[in-house]
Write an enzyme that holds these catalytic residues in place. Structure first.
Site, short mmCIF file in Angstrom:
data_model
loop_
_atom_site.label_atom_id
_atom_site.label_comp_id
_atom_site.label_asym_id
_atom_site.label_seq_id
_atom_site.Cartn_x
_atom_site.Cartn_y
_atom_site.Cartn_z
N LYS A 16 2.48 3.64 -8.33
CA LYS A 16 2.41 2.23 -7.93
C LYS A 16 1.26 1.51 -8.65
O LYS A 16 1.44 0.44 -9.20
CB LYS A 16 2.23 2.10 -6.40
CG LYS A 16 3.36 2.75 -5.60
CD LYS A 16 3.19 2.56 -4.12
CE LYS A 16 1.96 3.23 -3.52
NZ LYS A 16 1.95 4.72 -3.64
N ARG A 91 2.53 -0.33 5.22
CA ARG A 91 2.65 1.13 5.29
C ARG A 91 3.33 1.58 6.56
O ARG A 91 3.51 2.78 6.77
CB ARG A 91 1.26 1.74 5.22
CG ARG A 91 0.80 2.02 3.77
CD ARG A 91 0.33 3.34 3.70
NE ARG A 91 -0.41 4.08 2.78
CZ ARG A 91 -1.06 3.82 1.69
NH1 ARG A 91 -1.11 2.64 1.22
NH2 ARG A 91 -1.67 4.75 1.04
N ARG A 130 -5.02 13.45 -10.98
CA ARG A 130 -5.40 12.03 -11.12
C ARG A 130 -6.92 11.88 -11.27
O ARG A 130 -7.69 12.53 -10.57
CB ARG A 130 -4.93 11.23 -9.91
CG ARG A 130 -5.44 9.78 -9.93
CD ARG A 130 -4.65 8.86 -9.06
NE ARG A 130 -4.82 9.12 -7.64
CZ ARG A 130 -4.21 8.40 -6.69
NH1 ARG A 130 -3.38 7.41 -7.02
NH2 ARG A 130 -4.41 8.69 -5.43
N ARG A 163 -10.75 11.26 -6.81
CA ARG A 163 -10.92 10.64 -5.50
C ARG A 163 -11.11 11.71 -4.42
O ARG A 163 -10.51 12.78 -4.49
CB ARG A 163 -9.67 9.81 -5.16
CG ARG A 163 -9.80 8.36 -5.57
CD ARG A 163 -8.51 7.61 -5.47
NE ARG A 163 -7.81 7.75 -4.19
CZ ARG A 163 -6.69 7.09 -3.89
NH1 ARG A 163 -6.18 6.24 -4.76
NH2 ARG A 163 -6.09 7.27 -2.73
N ARG A 174 -1.30 13.19 3.55
CA ARG A 174 -0.86 11.84 3.17
C ARG A 174 0.66 11.80 2.99
O ARG A 174 1.30 10.80 3.33
CB ARG A 174 -1.57 11.39 1.89
CG ARG A 174 -3.02 11.00 2.16
CD ARG A 174 -3.87 11.09 0.93
NE ARG A 174 -3.54 10.12 -0.07
CZ ARG A 174 -3.83 10.25 -1.37
NH1 ARG A 174 -4.44 11.34 -1.81
NH2 ARG A 174 -3.52 9.32 -2.22
P1 ADP Z 1 -0.05 5.53 -6.70
O1 ADP Z 1 -0.76 4.21 -6.91
O2 ADP Z 1 1.39 5.37 -6.33
O3 ADP Z 1 -0.80 6.45 -5.79
P2 ADP Z 1 -0.90 6.15 -9.45
O4 ADP Z 1 -0.42 4.98 -10.27
O5 ADP Z 1 -2.34 6.20 -9.12
O6 ADP Z 1 0.00 6.27 -8.12
O7 ADP Z 1 -0.45 7.48 -10.23
C1 ADP Z 1 -0.75 8.79 -9.71
C2 ADP Z 1 -1.05 9.74 -10.88
O8 ADP Z 1 0.15 9.99 -11.62
C3 ADP Z 1 -2.05 9.20 -11.89
O9 ADP Z 1 -2.85 10.27 -12.32
C4 ADP Z 1 -1.19 8.62 -13.01
O10 ADP Z 1 -1.85 8.70 -14.27
C5 ADP Z 1 0.04 9.53 -12.97
N1 ADP Z 1 1.30 8.82 -13.28
C6 ADP Z 1 1.64 7.55 -12.92
N2 ADP Z 1 2.89 7.26 -13.34
C7 ADP Z 1 3.36 8.37 -13.95
C8 ADP Z 1 4.62 8.71 -14.57
N3 ADP Z 1 5.64 7.83 -14.64
N4 ADP Z 1 4.74 9.96 -15.09
C9 ADP Z 1 3.72 10.86 -15.01
N5 ADP Z 1 2.53 10.61 -14.44
C10 ADP Z 1 2.35 9.39 -13.91
P1 ADP Z 2 -2.19 6.17 -2.57
O1 ADP Z 2 -1.32 5.07 -3.02
O2 ADP Z 2 -2.75 6.96 -3.68
O3 ADP Z 2 -1.63 6.95 -1.45
P2 ADP Z 2 -4.04 4.25 -1.47
O4 ADP Z 2 -5.12 4.00 -2.43
O5 ADP Z 2 -2.97 3.25 -1.31
O6 ADP Z 2 -3.48 5.66 -1.82
O7 ADP Z 2 -4.64 4.51 -0.02
C1 ADP Z 2 -5.71 5.38 0.24
C2 ADP Z 2 -5.99 5.42 1.73
O8 ADP Z 2 -6.37 4.12 2.20
C3 ADP Z 2 -4.79 5.81 2.59
O9 ADP Z 2 -4.63 7.20 2.71
C4 ADP Z 2 -5.16 5.15 3.93
O10 ADP Z 2 -6.15 5.91 4.63
C5 ADP Z 2 -5.82 3.85 3.48
N1 ADP Z 2 -4.85 2.74 3.39
C6 ADP Z 2 -4.48 2.07 2.25
N2 ADP Z 2 -3.60 1.11 2.52
C7 ADP Z 2 -3.39 1.16 3.87
C8 ADP Z 2 -2.56 0.43 4.78
N3 ADP Z 2 -1.74 -0.57 4.35
N4 ADP Z 2 -2.60 0.77 6.09
C9 ADP Z 2 -3.41 1.74 6.55
N5 ADP Z 2 -4.19 2.47 5.75
C10 ADP Z 2 -4.20 2.19 4.42
#
Ligand code: ADP
Ligand code: ADP
Length: 224
Positions: A16, A91, A130, A163, A174
């Site tokens: 995302k 969420r 990541r 992270r 998660r």
């Molecule tokens: P999210 O915001 O949904 O948690 P991220 O954009 O942070 O996901 O991506 C999670 C990890 O996967 C990062 O280390 C990123 O570089 C990698 N990643 C993102 N998109 C792709 C993809 N299409 N193929 C392989 N790795 C990806």
């Molecule tokens: P990812 O997309 O990699 O799962 P985020 O960066 O979106 O992680 O979120 C990290 C943490 O922040 C979540 O595990 C949760 O604890 C908190 N968080 C983020 N967005 C929300 C939301 N909309 N509602 C509740 N908790 C949230």
């Protein structure tokens, strides 16, 4: 022209943030990431950050009242007036309801909900590798998207870190939270006719091309 108000939906690690970074540049949208906003509050040591920290470390959702208030203020900001890209919000159903009510009051609406689909195994692989930059949160992967120089952000030269919540046990938690609380939003938005699905296993550029093509079509349809 219609506002490009979008939600990015998908499990942690679906890509995302990666897609948001590209779409924000392509379409001049305000990228609203609740995770980034919360991490900024934690590092600044604000009251909100203190409330959120323990939930984030445990991989649990931060309570709705904290998140919803924060998002409502952000959506009303000047840079989000012509379109926003929500990343990590809503969420759960309560958050989705609150968003729907707030948008209706403002006479605004969502154009689409973009679902990025990947398997749990892929999530574990992606989040384990990541790395994010300490300055602006730019995202890399040790294997799939490595920086040019190890440990250093290509874009702003800051240090790359893992992270706190990107460790196996928290990742599993998660994922559990995602399936129990967030995945029901797929049906929620499908019923509203807003859901668009994308195969998140494809490389980032391909996922981006698919999303852009869909958005171009949606915009055309919206104008008719
Ligand atoms: P999210 O915001 O949904 O948690 P991220 O954009 O942070 O996901 O991506 C999670 C990890 O996967 C990062 O280390 C990123 O570089 C990698 N990643 C993102 N998109 C792709 C993809 N299409 N193929 C392989 N790795 C990806
Ligand atoms: P990812 O997309 O990699 O799962 P985020 O960066 O979106 O992680 O979120 C990290 C943490 O922040 C979540 O595990 C949760 O604890 C908190 N968080 C983020 N967005 C929300 C939301 N909309 N509602 C509740 N908790 C949230």
């Amino acid at each position: 022209m219609s506002e490009l108000n979008l939600i990015l939906l998908g499990p942690p690690g679906a890509g995302k943030g990666t897609q948001a970074e590209r779409l924000r540049e392509d379409f001049a949208l305000a990228h609203i990431s609740t995770g980034d906003m919360l991490r900024a509050q934690v590092s600044e040591g604000t009251e909100l950050g203190k409330q959120a920290q323990s939930y984030m470390q445990a991989g649990e959702l931060v309570p709705d009242e904290v998140i919803i208030g924060m998002i409502m203020v952000r959506i009303g900001a000047a840079d989000a007036r012509d379109g926003f890209l929500l990343d990590g919000f809503p969420r759960n159903e309560q958050q989705a309801d609150a968003l729907g009510e707030a948008l209706a009051t403002l006479e605004r609406r969502l154009l689409a909900v973009l679902l990025i689909e990947v398997s749990d195994d892929e999530v574990v692989r992606r989040l384990g590798g990541r790395r994010v930059c300490t300055k602006s949160g730019h995202v890399y992967h040790l294997e799939f998207d490595p920086p040019k120089h190890e440990g250093i952000c290509d874009q702003d030269g800051s240090r790359l870190i893992q992270r706190d919540d990107d460790h196996e046990q928290t990742i599993r938690k998660r994922l559990e939270v995602y399936h129990a609380q967030t995945a029901p939003l797929i049906e929620y938005y499908e019923k509203e006719g807003l859901l668009r699905r994308f195969d998140g296993r494809r490389p980032p550029n391909e996922v981006n091309d698919h999303i852009r093509a869909t958005l171009a079509t949606l915009r055309l349809e919206d104008k008719l």
